[in-house]
Scaffold this motif. Sequence first.
Motif, PDB file in Angstrom:
ATOM      1  N   THR A 138      38.907  43.601  44.179  1.00  0.00           N
ATOM      2  CA  THR A 138      38.483  43.269  45.427  1.00  0.00           C
ATOM      3  C   THR A 138      39.552  43.890  46.629  1.00  0.00           C
ATOM      4  O   THR A 138      40.483  43.832  46.606  1.00  0.00           O
ATOM      5  CB  THR A 138      38.673  41.795  45.760  1.00  0.00           C
ATOM      6  OG1 THR A 138      37.958  41.051  44.509  1.00  0.00           O
ATOM      7  CG2 THR A 138      37.905  41.109  46.880  1.00  0.00           C
ATOM      8  N   GLU A 139      38.667  44.267  47.633  1.00  0.00           N
ATOM      9  CA  GLU A 139      39.400  45.104  48.810  1.00  0.00           C
ATOM     10  C   GLU A 139      39.728  44.097  49.667  1.00  0.00           C
ATOM     11  O   GLU A 139      39.055  43.195  49.830  1.00  0.00           O
ATOM     12  CB  GLU A 139      38.382  45.964  49.348  1.00  0.00           C
ATOM     13  CG  GLU A 139      39.057  47.080  50.473  1.00  0.00           C
ATOM     14  CD  GLU A 139      38.227  48.038  50.977  1.00  0.00           C
ATOM     15  OE1 GLU A 139      38.785  49.227  51.474  1.00  0.00           O
ATOM     16  OE2 GLU A 139      36.971  48.141  50.297  1.00  0.00           O
ATOM     17  N   THR A 140      41.119  44.217  50.062  1.00  0.00           N
ATOM     18  CA  THR A 140      41.565  43.216  51.087  1.00  0.00           C
ATOM     19  C   THR A 140      42.112  44.100  52.180  1.00  0.00           C
ATOM     20  O   THR A 140      41.662  45.211  52.222  1.00  0.00           O
ATOM     21  CB  THR A 140      42.957  42.639  50.320  1.00  0.00           C
ATOM     22  OG1 THR A 140      43.911  43.735  50.238  1.00  0.00           O
ATOM     23  CG2 THR A 140      42.821  42.197  48.990  1.00  0.00           C
ATOM     24  N   GLU A 141      42.564  43.430  53.174  1.00  0.00           N
ATOM     25  CA  GLU A 141      43.175  44.174  54.534  1.00  0.00           C
ATOM     26  C   GLU A 141      43.953  45.609  54.225  1.00  0.00           C
ATOM     27  O   GLU A 141      43.844  46.356  55.034  1.00  0.00           O
ATOM     28  CB  GLU A 141      43.597  43.101  55.552  1.00  0.00           C
ATOM     29  CG  GLU A 141      44.080  43.661  56.891  1.00  0.00           C
ATOM     30  CD  GLU A 141      44.552  42.892  57.789  1.00  0.00           C
ATOM     31  OE1 GLU A 141      44.834  43.075  58.719  1.00  0.00           O
ATOM     32  OE2 GLU A 141      44.155  41.512  57.139  1.00  0.00           O
TER      33      GLU A 141
ATOM     34  N   LYS B 152      43.122  43.620  45.280  1.00  0.00           N
ATOM     35  CA  LYS B 152      43.284  42.893  44.717  1.00  0.00           C
ATOM     36  C   LYS B 152      42.663  43.019  43.337  1.00  0.00           C
ATOM     37  O   LYS B 152      41.647  42.998  43.133  1.00  0.00           O
ATOM     38  CB  LYS B 152      43.290  41.484  45.232  1.00  0.00           C
ATOM     39  CG  LYS B 152      43.763  40.281  44.342  1.00  0.00           C
ATOM     40  CD  LYS B 152      43.494  38.976  45.156  1.00  0.00           C
ATOM     41  CE  LYS B 152      44.386  38.951  46.483  1.00  0.00           C
ATOM     42  NZ  LYS B 152      43.960  37.624  47.073  1.00  0.00           N
TER      43      LYS B 152
ATOM     44  N   ASP C 213      45.706  38.183  40.396  1.00  0.00           N
ATOM     45  CA  ASP C 213      45.476  38.461  41.844  1.00  0.00           C
ATOM     46  C   ASP C 213      46.688  39.375  42.096  1.00  0.00           C
ATOM     47  O   ASP C 213      47.884  39.125  42.808  1.00  0.00           O
ATOM     48  CB  ASP C 213      45.908  37.316  42.474  1.00  0.00           C
ATOM     49  CG  ASP C 213      44.844  36.228  42.866  1.00  0.00           C
ATOM     50  OD1 ASP C 213      43.633  36.827  42.627  1.00  0.00           O
ATOM     51  OD2 ASP C 213      44.919  35.127  43.043  1.00  0.00           O
TER      52      ASP C 213
ATOM     53  N   GLU D 106      48.159  42.535  43.597  1.00  0.00           N
ATOM     54  CA  GLU D 106      47.844  43.100  44.991  1.00  0.00           C
ATOM     55  C   GLU D 106      48.583  44.429  45.339  1.00  0.00           C
ATOM     56  O   GLU D 106      49.650  44.598  44.802  1.00  0.00           O
ATOM     57  CB  GLU D 106      48.221  42.286  46.235  1.00  0.00           C
ATOM     58  CG  GLU D 106      47.634  41.067  46.331  1.00  0.00           C
ATOM     59  CD  GLU D 106      47.875  40.286  47.727  1.00  0.00           C
ATOM     60  OE1 GLU D 106      48.248  40.942  48.575  1.00  0.00           O
ATOM     61  OE2 GLU D 106      47.848  38.936  47.491  1.00  0.00           O
TER      62      GLU D 106
END
Length: 442
Positions: free
Chosen positions: A200-203, A207, A274, A276
């Motif tokens: 999942t793309e994060t800021e 992740k 999760d 990162e």
Amino acid sequence: MKSFTRVLPHAVRRTTRLSGAVPRLGRTQKPAFAAQCAARHLSTTPHLQEVDLTDIPPTPITHLSEVEAAMADTVQKFANEVILPKVREMDEAEAMDPSVVEQLFEQGLMGVEIPEEYGGAGMNFTAAIVGIEELARVDPSVSVMVDVHNTLVNTAVLKWASPANKKKYLPRLATNTVGSFCLSEPVSGSDAFALATKATETENGFKLNGSKMWITNSMEADFFIVFANLDPSKGYKGITAFIVEKGTKGFSIAKKEKKLGIKASSTCVINLDDVEIPKENLLGERGQGYKYAISVLNEGRIGIAAQMTGLALGAWENAVKYVWNDRKQFGRLVGEFQGMQHQIAQSYTEISAARALVYNAARKKEAGQDFIVDAAMAKLYASQVAGRVSGLAIEWMGGMGFVREGLAEKYWRDSKIGAIYEGTSNIQLNTIAKLLQKEYTA
């Protein structure tokens, strides 16, 4: 013991040639020939270019260049002097001796194709194959560690990592950091389309969540290439590759598998909860992960084929030395009976045929030619030969082949994985048949 990178510094740096292939060439032909050989023997560039081989005199497929032959001699000596005394102990402990891993780096065997500017040996693909084969003659567990690190991990970084990541990671991969390739999952082995690990793309980056299974080198590695689906709506076209370092929060090595063979090679479950990672840890382009995996696995299959031919040759040599020198029945050495000699000769012929397939695939890869069928055939046949020859070798040695005092039974146990990892035998057959059908269908 000196590493081959120190023994051969001048040979590696100068233009290599095929020994014995040049005498008939005139002076005006030699520069062009040397240039073509240089292109043929160096495969460290990210973008493979096709090489014109029309003016190069044909040589035996298994002929080695000066550098490759020296590599074989040096690795053979290293394997017999350093690894052989530890093989049984590592197998019983089901763990790789840390000193062996350290010396693999010292010998330059973990950075064969990594350019010298990054601390590697700057050698060619076939040199890596030669090293893998020679190690497998003594211990296939050590061989597969070197194989996965070189043909999968290093290759992926060389081909698709950003300049910054090459500068950051290649020196480490060449000198002190074991790499691992994390593709397989509980329901995604041969069917890589079923990959379920998600990204999942994060800021600040990405992740990762999911789990990986059957991961080689996982206990020793500090560098992991993890494949996850960044856009499940696109199916396999969403699969993307990421770089994850050991110690990252949420990244954990779980169950260590207890295996039939190659016990010293660690195979574990990896969990990603999760995890990162920064955006710069994207390896290559989004959605190209499946393409990358297939590409390096095609090359990796040549490495596994080399592991299997080395294993077969090691099992054969171990057995024939015993039946031609020590084991007697009915007042004669067992190896002198015609029935035994026929089996020995047949087995050596099959090993030679498998090696020809392996080296032909390696040379075609270096020449920029289509080698997918060749790699599949080499991996398929070499694994079959390894299983057959190592099994016969136990019978030739009788009781001494069955006990764990020697290495005969270990070679046979180690051979079984050859038909499974980096594409099962049925997958190889599917690949071969599919491409042959494409060629012969009107």
